[in-house]
Design an enzyme around this catalytic site. Structure first.
Site, mmCIF file in Angstrom:
data_model
loop_
_atom_site.group_PDB
_atom_site.id
_atom_site.type_symbol
_atom_site.label_atom_id
_atom_site.label_comp_id
_atom_site.label_asym_id
_atom_site.label_seq_id
_atom_site.Cartn_x
_atom_site.Cartn_y
_atom_site.Cartn_z
ATOM 1 N N HIS A 260 0.869 -1.178 0.000
ATOM 2 C CA HIS A 260 0.000 0.000 0.000
ATOM 3 C C HIS A 260 0.901 1.220 0.000
ATOM 4 O O HIS A 260 1.896 1.246 0.726
ATOM 5 C CB HIS A 260 -0.891 0.001 1.250
ATOM 6 C CG HIS A 260 -1.993 1.003 1.176
ATOM 7 N ND1 HIS A 260 -1.787 2.336 1.433
ATOM 8 C CD2 HIS A 260 -3.295 0.861 0.858
ATOM 9 C CE1 HIS A 260 -2.929 2.974 1.284
ATOM 10 N NE2 HIS A 260 -3.864 2.110 0.930
ATOM 11 N N ASP A 313 -8.086 -5.314 0.642
ATOM 12 C CA ASP A 313 -8.622 -6.155 -0.434
ATOM 13 C C ASP A 313 -8.309 -7.635 -0.225
ATOM 14 O O ASP A 313 -9.054 -8.507 -0.663
ATOM 15 C CB ASP A 313 -8.061 -5.697 -1.790
ATOM 16 C CG ASP A 313 -8.588 -4.326 -2.174
ATOM 17 O OD1 ASP A 313 -9.727 -4.013 -1.799
ATOM 18 O OD2 ASP A 313 -7.861 -3.562 -2.836
HETATM 19 N N1 CMC Z 1 3.775 -7.739 -4.795
HETATM 20 C C1 CMC Z 1 5.095 -7.777 -5.068
HETATM 21 N N2 CMC Z 1 5.893 -6.711 -4.987
HETATM 22 C C2 CMC Z 1 5.342 -5.547 -4.599
HETATM 23 C C3 CMC Z 1 3.981 -5.442 -4.284
HETATM 24 C C4 CMC Z 1 3.205 -6.594 -4.396
HETATM 25 N N3 CMC Z 1 1.890 -6.562 -4.118
HETATM 26 N N4 CMC Z 1 3.718 -4.172 -3.923
HETATM 27 C C5 CMC Z 1 4.852 -3.499 -4.019
HETATM 28 N N5 CMC Z 1 5.832 -4.322 -4.426
HETATM 29 C C6 CMC Z 1 7.223 -3.977 -4.634
HETATM 30 C C7 CMC Z 1 7.417 -3.428 -6.040
HETATM 31 O O1 CMC Z 1 7.672 -4.441 -6.967
HETATM 32 C C8 CMC Z 1 8.602 -2.520 -5.822
HETATM 33 O O2 CMC Z 1 9.767 -3.308 -5.737
HETATM 34 P P1 CMC Z 1 11.127 -2.831 -6.430
HETATM 35 O O3 CMC Z 1 11.468 -1.551 -5.714
HETATM 36 O O4 CMC Z 1 12.042 -3.958 -6.162
HETATM 37 O O5 CMC Z 1 10.783 -2.624 -7.862
HETATM 38 C C9 CMC Z 1 8.357 -1.935 -4.441
HETATM 39 O O6 CMC Z 1 7.542 -2.898 -3.761
HETATM 40 C C10 CMC Z 1 7.660 -0.592 -4.475
HETATM 41 O O7 CMC Z 1 6.538 -0.676 -5.339
HETATM 42 P P2 CMC Z 1 5.785 0.588 -5.957
HETATM 43 O O8 CMC Z 1 4.831 0.106 -6.979
HETATM 44 O O9 CMC Z 1 6.746 1.649 -6.340
HETATM 45 O O10 CMC Z 1 5.066 1.123 -4.678
HETATM 46 P P3 CMC Z 1 3.671 1.836 -4.636
HETATM 47 O O11 CMC Z 1 3.635 2.675 -3.454
HETATM 48 O O12 CMC Z 1 3.381 2.515 -5.927
HETATM 49 O O13 CMC Z 1 2.729 0.549 -4.489
HETATM 50 C C11 CMC Z 1 0.686 -0.552 -4.701
HETATM 51 C C12 CMC Z 1 1.473 0.531 -3.963
HETATM 52 C C13 CMC Z 1 -0.645 -0.735 -3.971
HETATM 53 C C14 CMC Z 1 0.427 -0.103 -6.121
HETATM 54 C C15 CMC Z 1 1.482 -1.870 -4.701
HETATM 55 O O14 CMC Z 1 1.777 -2.265 -3.395
HETATM 56 C C16 CMC Z 1 0.776 -2.976 -5.461
HETATM 57 O O15 CMC Z 1 0.896 -3.069 -6.679
HETATM 58 N N6 CMC Z 1 0.025 -3.864 -4.726
HETATM 59 C C17 CMC Z 1 -0.741 -4.895 -5.369
HETATM 60 C C18 CMC Z 1 -2.105 -4.348 -5.787
HETATM 61 C C19 CMC Z 1 -3.017 -4.113 -4.625
HETATM 62 O O16 CMC Z 1 -3.151 -4.949 -3.749
HETATM 63 N N7 CMC Z 1 -3.700 -2.945 -4.634
HETATM 64 C C20 CMC Z 1 -4.649 -2.576 -3.579
HETATM 65 C C21 CMC Z 1 -4.122 -1.423 -2.814
HETATM 66 S S1 CMC Z 1 -4.935 -1.134 -1.260
HETATM 67 C C22 CMC Z 1 -6.594 -0.914 -1.507
HETATM 68 C C23 CMC Z 1 -6.911 0.078 -2.575
HETATM 69 O O17 CMC Z 1 -6.456 1.210 -2.561
HETATM 70 O O18 CMC Z 1 -7.650 -0.286 -3.470
#
Ligand code: CMC
Length: 370
Positions: A260, A313
């Site tokens: 998140h 989720d």
């Molecule tokens: N699985 C594997 N790796 C992950 C995940 C995940 N779910 N989430 C983050 N990472 C890793 C990502 O690969 C990256 O690694 P690296 O630096 O080695 O490339 C690092 O963590 C940072 O990721 P980011 O995408 O820059 O971080 P963010 O703040 O943009 O991510 C997020 C937030 C929600 C988009 C992400 O955690 C994600 O894709 N989660 C899976 C989708 C999900 O469950 N979404 C629901 C969010 S909560 C409820 C809502 O708002 O709807």
């Protein structure tokens, strides 16, 4: 003009002043108009939370009854259902919902009003209509007639009954209602930001809500809850999930339901509470332990391998599965619940509006000539 700094994904950027909600990661509290969201999930009804979001204070009994009435006794115009009946069932449920939310505007004589007082009066009706559309989405796609909510039941009971079309246990209604409260409001996620950006042009609430549906569909946002359930079903059992997740991690794929932007390296407090709700529901229905076991395994793997924790989720998905809710409705239900927080944000934006218009860090060419 403020200092020019660039933050990819607007991470850490303060983009709005609000009195609606705040994710206080230091005190580990989700503040909703002064109350802790977890306490609201434990003790309040969805109508209480709608009142709190819209009126800035918890409703008394009379106001609560008024809100419930508006949410359960405002039928969806039949023309909106007719539009849905014409859409192919293969269209994603969130796209069908987006079309219907947009179409609702045609039947609201005040649709174009951006007067916050008018929006405040219309909000409970809009929330009720959006919820009825969501509850009927799958039925319509499968050729069944839509059903209205009935004044005989509470908002949450209506919502669940119309989806599953069977008698429901009080424990099921409560679990569902708790998930709705958990989803009701959460500061400035992408969909709420989208709605505020659209509202800031003095576009109307339906336009702002429609943009929020489009945003929420994405798997990085609301679409994660249905993706979690597809993953659990594909895995079938605990060893299956372990293999699936390790394969995905080896391929550097994201695991839905984890991580998140704001909580990144901590557990989303809402997920911890929905995990409790899942366990209660398993006891009430005497089935579903396998999903709790799988989720626990997934949680352990992600903590050890990636230092990542579940978000809401992750635990909403098995709760909805045990309630017999079609998977395509998980994200639309998130939207129906969130329409309460969204209406509060749209009203707040229209009360103290300033147009959103950021700048770019230009990386393109200069000086090209024809
Ligand atoms: N699985 C594997 N790796 C992950 C995940 C995940 N779910 N989430 C983050 N990472 C890793 C990502 O690969 C990256 O690694 P690296 O630096 O080695 O490339 C690092 O963590 C940072 O990721 P980011 O995408 O820059 O971080 P963010 O703040 O943009 O991510 C997020 C937030 C929600 C988009 C992400 O955690 C994600 O894709 N989660 C899976 C989708 C999900 O469950 N979404 C629901 C969010 S909560 C409820 C809502 O708002 O709807």
């Amino acid at each position: 003009m403020k200092e020019n700094t660039y933050s990819p994904g607007l991470e850490g950027v303060i983009a709005a002043e609000t009195k609606i909600s705040f994710l206080d990661t230091e005190q580990e509290e989700i503040v909703i108009r002064g109350y802790n969201l977890l306490e609201l999930i434990r003790k309040a009804s969805f109508a209480d939370v709608v009142g709190l979001l819209l009126d800035e204070k918890l409703p008394d009994a009379a106001r609560k009854a008024e809100l419930e009435k508006a949410m359960v006794s405002s039928p969806v115009p039949s023309a909106v259902y007719e539009i849905l009946q014409k859409l192919p069932a293969s269209m994603h449920a969130m796209d069908r919902l987006r079309t219907a939310v947009s179409a609702l505007a045609a039947f609201d004589p005040e649709a174009n009003s951006v007067d916050p007082n008018s929006e405040h009066v219309r909000a409970p009706r809009i929330i009720g209509q959006v919820s009825q559309i969501v509850a009927n989405l799958t039925h319509i796609a499968q050729g069944r007639k839509p059903e209205d909510f009935s004044p005989k039941y509470s908002y949450a009971e209506n919502f669940l009954r119309v989806i599953v079309r069977r008698d429901v246990l009080p424990a099921e209604v409560r679990a569902f209602e708790q998930s709705l409260i958990a989803y009701s409001e959460h500061e400035l996620p992408n969909s709420t930001f989208a709605a505020r950006v659209v509202a800031s042009t003095l576009a109307d609430a339906y336009g702002a809500l429609t943009s929020a549906v489009a945003s929420l569909k994405g798997p990085l946002h609301g679409g994660a809850n249905e993706a979690v359930m597809y993953m659990l079903l594909e895995a079938k059992d605990v060893p299956g999930l372990e293999k699936l997740m390790r394969d995905k991690l080896a391929k550097k794929e994201r695991i839905m339901g984890f991580g998140h932007r704001v909580y990144m390296r901590r557990m989303d407090p809402r997920a911890a509470l929905l995990k409790e709700v899942l366990h209660e529901l398993i006891r009430a229905r005497s089935k579903g332990q396998i999903y709790a076991d799988m989720c626990q395994k997934g949680e352990d793997i992600m903590r050890t391998e990636k230092g990542l924790y579940p978000n809401l989720d992750y635990y909403a998905a098995p709760v909805y599965y045990l309630l017999d809710i079609p998977i395509e409705l998980y994200t639309p239900i998130f939207f129906a619940a969130r329409s309460s927080g969204l209406m509060a944000h749209i009203i707040e934006q229209h009360r103290e509006n300033r147009l959103y218009r950021p700048r770019v860090l230009y990386r393109g060419h200069r000086g090209l000539r024809l």
